[in-house]
Write a protein that holds these residues in place. Structure first.
Motif: not given
Length: 148
Positions: A98-112
């Motif tokens: 994962i690249e370029n997350l700024a302060q306070g940001q989230s990233v979500s991921v879903e897979f089976d």
């Protein structure tokens, strides 16, 4: 001779910093049959104490014993968010970069993940860490899963 004692009640201040990285991993169900799938959801949050960009973060999600990640759903997850640069499957782990997350940001991921054989799988640990500063890290434990 006298003595004066003064006491003040001061609220205790916590000097602990919040975790810079936070990771949560959940499954949509914990009881399935062979050939059924579970949906694995992960949320990664970047909480540095000062404004900053994270650079590269590695999110290392463990798959329960007896399951295999479904590659087509991994590809969809990476296509859905430009910050997810790529993924790798290494045994029972799925590794997202994962690249370029700024302060306070989230990233979500879903897979089976598909159930391969009957098993009572114990919870497995997943972690996230800053690629260039591995001491900045977070861990979480999934759930027990039963395949009948």
């Amino acid at each position: 001779v006298g003595q004066v004692v003064r006491r003040f009640n001061m609220p205790e201040v916590s000097h602990e910093l919040p975790d810079i990285l936070d990771i949560e991993v959940d499954y949509d169900t914990t009881e399935v049959e062979v050939d059924d799938t579970i949906t694995v959801s992960a949320i990664l949050t970047f909480n540095p104490p000062i404004p900053a960009e994270a650079g590269m973060i590695v999110m290392d999600i463990s798959i329960p014993t007896g399951f295999a990640a479904v590659t087509s759903t991994l590809e969809k997850a990476v296509e859905a968010d430009a910050r997810l640069k790529r993924f790798e499957v290494a045994g029972r782990k799925v590794i997202f970069y994962i690249e370029n997350l700024a302060q306070g940001q989230s990233v979500s991921v879903e897979f089976d993940a598909v159930a391969l054989y009957p098993v009572k799988a114990k919870a497995v640990a997943s972690r996230a860490y800053a690629y260039y500063s591995p001491d900045i890290s977070a861990e979480t434990l999934g759930e027990d899963v039963t395949v009948r």
